[in-house]
Each structure stands twice: as structure tokens, then as C-alpha cells.
Design an enzyme around this catalytic site. Structure first.
Site, short mmCIF file in Angstrom:
data_model
loop_
_atom_site.label_atom_id
_atom_site.label_comp_id
_atom_site.label_asym_id
_atom_site.label_seq_id
_atom_site.Cartn_x
_atom_site.Cartn_y
_atom_site.Cartn_z
N LYS A 36 70.06 50.65 -11.12
CA LYS A 36 70.46 49.26 -11.34
C LYS A 36 71.45 48.92 -10.23
O LYS A 36 72.60 49.31 -10.27
CB LYS A 36 71.11 49.07 -12.71
CG LYS A 36 71.49 47.62 -12.99
CD LYS A 36 72.15 47.46 -14.34
CE LYS A 36 72.49 46.00 -14.59
NZ LYS A 36 73.44 45.46 -13.59
N LYS A 53 74.37 51.80 -18.47
CA LYS A 53 75.45 51.59 -17.52
C LYS A 53 76.23 52.86 -17.24
O LYS A 53 76.40 53.71 -18.11
CB LYS A 53 76.42 50.51 -18.04
CG LYS A 53 75.77 49.15 -18.25
CD LYS A 53 75.33 48.49 -16.96
CE LYS A 53 76.49 47.96 -16.15
NZ LYS A 53 77.15 46.78 -16.74
N GLU A 70 83.79 46.55 -17.22
CA GLU A 70 84.10 47.23 -18.48
C GLU A 70 84.75 46.27 -19.46
O GLU A 70 84.41 46.25 -20.65
CB GLU A 70 85.01 48.42 -18.23
CG GLU A 70 85.33 49.15 -19.54
CD GLU A 70 86.52 50.06 -19.41
OE1 GLU A 70 86.41 51.00 -18.63
OE2 GLU A 70 87.53 49.83 -20.06
N CYS A 105 111.67 31.38 -19.23
CA CYS A 105 110.34 31.11 -18.66
C CYS A 105 110.37 31.27 -17.15
O CYS A 105 111.24 30.69 -16.48
CB CYS A 105 109.89 29.69 -19.03
SG CYS A 105 108.31 29.24 -18.28
N TYR A 159 84.50 43.00 -19.52
CA TYR A 159 83.50 42.02 -19.96
C TYR A 159 82.57 42.65 -20.99
O TYR A 159 82.29 42.05 -22.04
CB TYR A 159 82.70 41.51 -18.77
CG TYR A 159 81.69 40.44 -19.16
CD1 TYR A 159 82.04 39.10 -19.12
CD2 TYR A 159 80.41 40.78 -19.61
CE1 TYR A 159 81.15 38.11 -19.51
CE2 TYR A 159 79.51 39.81 -20.01
CZ TYR A 159 79.88 38.47 -19.95
OH TYR A 159 78.99 37.51 -20.35
N ASP A 160 82.08 43.85 -20.68
CA ASP A 160 81.13 44.51 -21.59
C ASP A 160 81.75 44.76 -22.96
O ASP A 160 81.10 44.56 -24.00
CB ASP A 160 80.66 45.83 -20.98
CG ASP A 160 79.76 45.62 -19.78
OD1 ASP A 160 79.67 46.54 -18.95
OD2 ASP A 160 79.15 44.55 -19.67
N GLU A 174 66.96 42.59 -6.18
CA GLU A 174 68.41 42.45 -6.06
C GLU A 174 68.79 42.31 -4.59
O GLU A 174 68.33 43.08 -3.74
CB GLU A 174 69.10 43.67 -6.66
CG GLU A 174 70.48 43.41 -7.19
CD GLU A 174 70.46 42.65 -8.52
OE1 GLU A 174 71.56 42.33 -9.00
OE2 GLU A 174 69.37 42.37 -9.07
N MET A 195 69.34 41.57 -19.05
CA MET A 195 69.03 42.89 -19.60
C MET A 195 70.09 43.33 -20.60
O MET A 195 71.27 43.08 -20.40
CB MET A 195 68.95 43.92 -18.47
CG MET A 195 67.55 44.40 -18.19
SD MET A 195 67.54 45.88 -17.14
CE MET A 195 68.57 45.40 -15.77
N CYS A 238 109.54 27.36 -15.72
CA CYS A 238 110.46 26.22 -15.88
C CYS A 238 111.89 26.63 -16.19
O CYS A 238 112.80 25.79 -16.16
CB CYS A 238 109.95 25.29 -16.98
SG CYS A 238 110.02 26.01 -18.65
#
Length: 647
Positions: A108, A301, A31, A395, A33-34, A163, A80, A398
């Protein structure tokens, strides 16, 4: 999305894609990435002249893993297009007038794509998708998969594609066996299948109980008219069959999708959507392809899966720019086959926006990854054990005092381990100096062993020092040293990008290199802000960066000796013209843009009365409309090729 955000998104998508396709270790959910991919795509459609040469929208799949030989597909193996809603499905159907056609709908499957080449009835080669043109030759491994026939009755040359997956039950058994052996569990069935297929030892592949499910063909001379006929032919050869394979009209697609989605959990293998493709093969060829996708098929999807868990703690990660990113530590929960222990919190403003506290019950979604996204906080479930998440002051790496800029909290210590390691990894990355073999693990190891403490130290690495490290053999050492040596003389723009100055990405680096050459460090505020696309923030960032790091940059430059490419303008009918590029063309836009600039033309991102002409490809949008409205000349690629020849 700004240009800077776009460039960062492209880098992020490429890193995620490399982890997903090449390393079988995803860094983000499907999700995530899309969503980022479509944001990048939207930016590119609105700003076609700004498309990065490295954009994932112009590339298929991944690369070739070290240890496997390259092999070429006879017919290209395409990616695709993904859609996520009925509205997007309707828009896809309207493009190319597909509404009255007949379609094939099938699952798929979430695995690794494989191309099987049969000649004279014998399996002669098995190739992963790779970049769509070449992939990895995994023939020996494929022969260990029982559902891949070693021979078939058809004697013609044919590529059968499908696949490689692993059944959910077999995946659970595999992880149980790994636990007994003291090995870390595999994250999900998709990565288990992809990783198993790409094992250097075929005996390991043979033990993984992989399954090959065909979904199409490449090279073939069957003479059949429909995709459904082709798939019947393939399955009759002895390949695996799935019970969901429907031939449908437009109005039946929604019901088929809902049926498959409802049966998602009962399927023995992982699915992440439904493939819809035009059945008529002749019509498919008429519809054709974009630079990445066939226009005759699409993946509808499934929605991401959501579950409830508890936020136990917040871990802090420091990036190369010093930005401290909070990561939620969760009560482990299994989502669609993957055990999830952490979730991104993005930044501290996002924590405040969500109102989330430690020990809160939260909703998370994921699709194919171990790092999900927090979507909601169930405040009504609080029991008094919750604790506020404080903005850090020091931090975590460090210990130096942090600078709180609101959205971002930063470590300003240039010697901070996280910043140093991150900056070296960035410098060596493909888009910068492209030092193959100098990735995350190696950089961390070299830093821990005291062999590098800054970018310049890369060039002081010695053969004997590297040979003393665990896992380093003579060939690996020589390859790394050769890659480091090959980075010398790199283009100045790549060198500038590799330094990692905030707000200075690839485009800005190219502008600096072409405008100032090797004197770029001495450019004044007035000179910088006079450059097209350079704002006050970028200019100030570069000046501050140059002031603080001048000595280090000059010393590194003496070693690398970056080169300045002089572009010679070729005089022809395009010289001095202002051109706008829009739509999908046969070549990448960056390539055409560079060509136009070599002819002395100026490539603009928007159409105005000053535009001399618009070069329009397929599916040109608002820029074409604007050109017609203003009466600007519009040409196609054939006319462009003719103009190139007019001296």
C-alpha cells in the site's frame, strides 16, 4: 465515547481529512486519525440512530480544489477498510466466508490515488479520487509524469488506477532545491506527491519526478477472471511494476506482511501497509460493498514509527472555547521522511499523567504527519536540567486570568483574539453557516486588518475594503460576499450550532430548533431538561450562554433571519411507530431517520419491548440479537419500502 465527544470527533476528523486530502497539509498523524476514526466507528455501530450526516465513515476521500474542473469516474473509486492486527485480519477473513479463497498481496503505497481513462488507446483523462464519484481533472499534469503512458496498445475503454508517489531520494533533492530558493521544505513524500499532482502550473508538476504505480482498474471489459490476471495485463501495457506481488492462501498472509514490513525502509517509495484482496473477480462482486469500502479488500496497516527526541519547551494554544492546549516543542527529528518539531500534549492532566518535564527525553510515534504523539518519558536519562511544566495562570494571547477547571484551563475573555477568530471560523464552517472562502487564513487577515472583531462584522464587510487587501481580486471578493449573503436565511439549527455554545452540538441544536423555534433563547431550565437527550449540564450551559450573549445573538439573528423548517407528517403505516435502525443500509441512516420522522415515527437508539419493529441492514449486530430475543418484528429495506406505501 459520549454523544458530545462523538460530535467533536467527527468535526476533528473532517478537519483533518480536509487538510490531508484537499490541502495536502496534514494536521494529525495517520495513527491519530485511525484511532479517532475507529472510535467514531465503534460509537456508530453501538448507536446507529445517532450517526452524523457528516460522518467521515460514510464518505470517501476529499473534494475538488479551486482552480481544477470536476470530472466523474465511470466506476466509483472506493476507499479501503484499514486493519491493524492479526486479530482484525482474522475477523475480516471470516466475514463473507473468505477463509478458503486465494488472495493477492501487494504494497500500500503512501501517495495520491489517480484514475487514468484510456479510450482507443489514448489517455483522455486523469482524475484524482476526490469523493469517489467525482474528482479533479488533472490530465495536463498527469501527462508530464513519465511513468504514465500517453498511449497504450489496448483500444477498449479502460480506467487504470494507481498511486502517484515520489521516491524518497527525489524528495530529499526536492527539499534541498527548495532550501536553496528560500522556500519552506515539504513535510513528507506523500504530501509532496499529492501537492505536485495538483499544481495549477503543469511545469511545476513536471519538475517533481513523480511516479505512477498501478494497483487496479475501474471500467473495463477485459473478460479476465482474476485480479492477478488484470494486473499482469496492465503492467504488460507498459506501466510500472513492483517486485512485491504475491498470490497467497490465508495461512501465508502473515508471513508476507512481515516480509514487506521488514523491507519497509529499503523500498524506494513510502509504504504504510499491505493491501490484501480477493483474487477471484466474480467472488469480489458477490461480496460487494459497504457504503464506503469494498468487502473484498483491506489495508493491513504498518505500525506507527517511534523515535526518541527531547522536549525543549511547551507552547500554549487557545481555541474558540477558550481552552488552552499545551503543545510540546521538540528537538527536530526525522521520522520516516518527515521533520518533526512538535508533539501534542492534549491537556495539563495528560502532562501530569506522563510526568513529563522540559528537557526530558521522550518517545514519540507518527505515521505520515508532523505532529506526533508522546508515548513515554525516559526518566532514567534525566541529567538535572529538567524543569517542571507549570499550569498557566494567564492567557498567552490576551493576558487575562485563566480559569483552571482541572482537566481544562480556559481563557474567559470573550474578546480574546484567539477566541474571536476561532468562533468566526467555526461559525463560517461547512456544518454551520457554510460560508465558502471564509477559512482560517482569511479570518485571521480580516481580524488583523480591523475589518472584523466579532461574528456580526462578517455581514458588514464591503467590496472596497476587501479589494484593498493583498491577494484579493474582484472575483474572489465577489465570491466571498456572495457566500456571506447566501448564509442569510440559514436553517435555525445551523445558526444555533454556529454560535458555538459549549455542549450544544448539531443534534442539540436541531432539537432546540424543532422544539422552540425562534423562541429557543427563552427556553427555561425545566423546558430544556424535559427534552430527550438534554441533561442538566447542557441546559445550564445554554442558559448561561444565552444570558451573557443575548444582545449579540439577537442582533445577529436580525441580520441572518434564520429559518425554521416545518416538518409535515405524512400519515401511513409507519405513523406513531417506534423504530430502531441497525446494520448497513443502501442509504445513509440519517436520511432514513429523517424520512421515518416525516412519517410520524419515532426513531430510537435501543431495542425494548416498546419497539414496534427493527429495520435491519447488512451486518446487523447486537440490536438484531436483542430484537429476536424480545420477539420484536424485524424487517429489511424492501419491506420498509412497502410499508411506506401503506396509507
Amino acid at each position: 465515547m459520549t454523544k458530545q465527544e462523538y460530535e467533536k470527533a467527527v468535526d476533528t476528523l473532517n478537519a483533518w481529512a480536509k487538510a490531508y486530502y484537499d490541502e495536502d497539509e496534514p494536521l494529525a498523524s495517520d495513527e491519530e486519525y485511525d484511532a479517532l476514526y475507529h472510535a467514531v466507528l465503534a460509537f456508530e455501530q453501538a448507536n446507529p440512530s445517532e450517526i452524523s450526516l457528516f460522518s467521515p465513515t460514510k464518505r470517501v476521500g476529499g473534494g475538488v480544489k479551486e482552480g481544477f474542473s470536476k470530472a466523474s469516474h465511470i466506476k466509483r473509486m472506493w476507499s479501503m477498510e484499514d486493519i491493524f492486527s492479526l486479530g482484525e485480519l482474522d475477523a475480516w477473513l471470516k466475514r463473507g466466508e473468505k477463509e478458503n479463497l486465494t488472495f493477492v498481496a501487494e504494497p500500500k503505497f503512501d501517495g495520491a490515488s489517480l484514475n487514468l481513462l484510456y479510450e482507443n488507446g489514448v489517455l483522455v483523462r486523469a482524475i484524482t479520487r476526490g469523493d469517489g464519484v467525482t474528482g479533479e481533472d488533472v490530465t495536463q499534469n498527469a501527462r508530464t509524469i513519465s511513468s504514465v503512458p500517453k498511449s497504450i496498445s489496448y483500444k477498449g475503454l479502460i480506467e487504470i488506477r494507481g498511486e502517484v508517489v515520489i521516491r524518497k531520494d527525489d524528495f530529499e533533492l526536492l527539499n534541498m532545491e527548495r532550501a536553496k530558493e528560500g522556500e519552506a521544505p515539504l513535510s513528507n513524500p506523500r504530501n509532496a506527491a499529492a501537492g505536485s499532482l495538483r499544481q495549477l502550473d503543469s511545469a511545476v508538476t513536471a519538475k517533481r519526478k513523480l511516479l505512477f504505480i498501478p494497483w487496479g482498474v475501474g471500467e473495463q471489459s477485459l473478460g479476465l477472471k482474476d485480479h492477478s490476471e488484470v494486473m499482469k495485463f496492465v503492467r504488460d501495457l507498459g506501466f510500472e511494476r513492483d517486485d512485491f506481488f504475491k498470490i497467497l492462501k490465508k495461512d501465508e498472509l502473515e508471513a508476507a506482511y512481515n516480509e514487506l514490513l521488514a523491507n519497509r525502509d529499503s523500498k524506494s517509495v513510502m509504504m504504510d501497509g499491505m493491501v490484501i484482496r480477493v483474487n477471484d473477480l466474480a467472488r469480489c462482486e458477490q461480496l460487494g460493498y459497504t457504503v464506503k469500502f469494498p468487502k473484498f479488500m483491506v489495508a493491513f496497516k504498518f505500525p506507527a514509527i517511534e523515535k526518541v527526541t527531547r522536549l525543549k519547551d511547551v507552547a500554549l494554544q487557545v481555541g474558540r472555547s477558550g481552552v488552552v492546549t499545551p503543545v510540546g516543542v521538540l528537538d527536530e527529528v526525522n521520522i520516516d521522511g518527515a521533520n518533526v518539531k512538535s508533539a501534542t500534549l492534549h491537556n495539563f492532566d495528560e502532562i501530569e499523567r506522563l510526568g513529563v518535564m522540559k528537557n526530558d527525553y521522550i518517545g514519540i510515534i507518527r505515521s505520515g504527519d508532523v505532529i506526533p504523539k508522546i508515548t513515554k518519558v525516559f526518566k532514567d536519562r534525566r541529567d538535572g536540567s529538567e524543569q517542571a511544566i507549570e499550569r498557566p495562570k494567564f492567557c498567552p494571547v490576551c493576558g487575562s486570568h485563566l480559569l483552571d477547571e482541572g482537566v481544562f484551563v480556559k481563557c474567559q475573555n470573550l474578546s480574546c483574539r484567539a477566541r474571536v477568530v476561532g468562533s468566526i471560523i467555526h461559525y463560517a464552517s461547512k456544518k454551520c453557516l457554510n460560508i465558502d472562502g471564509l477559512g482560517d487564513a482569511i479570518v485571521n487577515l480580516l481580524f488583523d486588518k480591523g475589518l472584523i472583531a466579532c461574528i456580526k462584522d462578517i455581514y458588514g464587510l464591503k467590496f472596497d475594503d476587501l479589494m484593498s487587501l493583498e491577494g484579493f481580486k474582484e472575483k474572489k471578493v465577489n465570491n466571498l460576499l456572495n457566500a456571506i449573503e447566501a448564509s442569510k436565511g440559514a436553517e435555525l439549527s445551523r445558526f444555533i450550532t454556529g454560535l458555538g455554545c459549549e455542549h450544544i452540538g448539531e443534534v442539540a441544536a436541531k432539537k432546540l430548533a424543532s422544539s422552540f423555534g425562534l423562541d429557543w433563547l427563552d427556553a427555561s431550565f425545566e423546558e430544556l431538561t424535559a427534552l430527550e437527550g438534554f441533561g442538566v449540564e447542557m441546559a445550564n450551559s445554554l442558559i448561561d450562554f444565552a444570558e451573557v450573549n443575548r444582545d449579540e445573538i439577537l442582533a445577529l439573528s436580525q441580520i441572518v433571519q434564520p429559518s425554521v423548517t416545518q416538518v409535515q407528517s405524512i400519515s401511513n403505516a409507519l405513523s406513531g411507530k417506534t423504530v430502531v435502525i441497525t446494520g448497513t443500509l443502501s442509504r445513509p441512516r440519517d436520511e432514513i431517520k429523517a424520512e421515518l420522522e416525516s412519517f410520524g415515527a419515532k426513531v430510537s437508539g435501543s431495542v425494548s419491548k416498546k419497539t414496534d419493529f427493527v429495520l435491519a441492514g447488512e451486518e446487523a449486530g447486537s440490536k438484531l440479537d436483542k430484537a429476536n430475543e424480545l420477539g420484536v418484528l424485524v424487517i429489511d429495506e424492501s419491506e420498509y419500502e412497502r410499508l411506506k406505501l401503506e396509507v
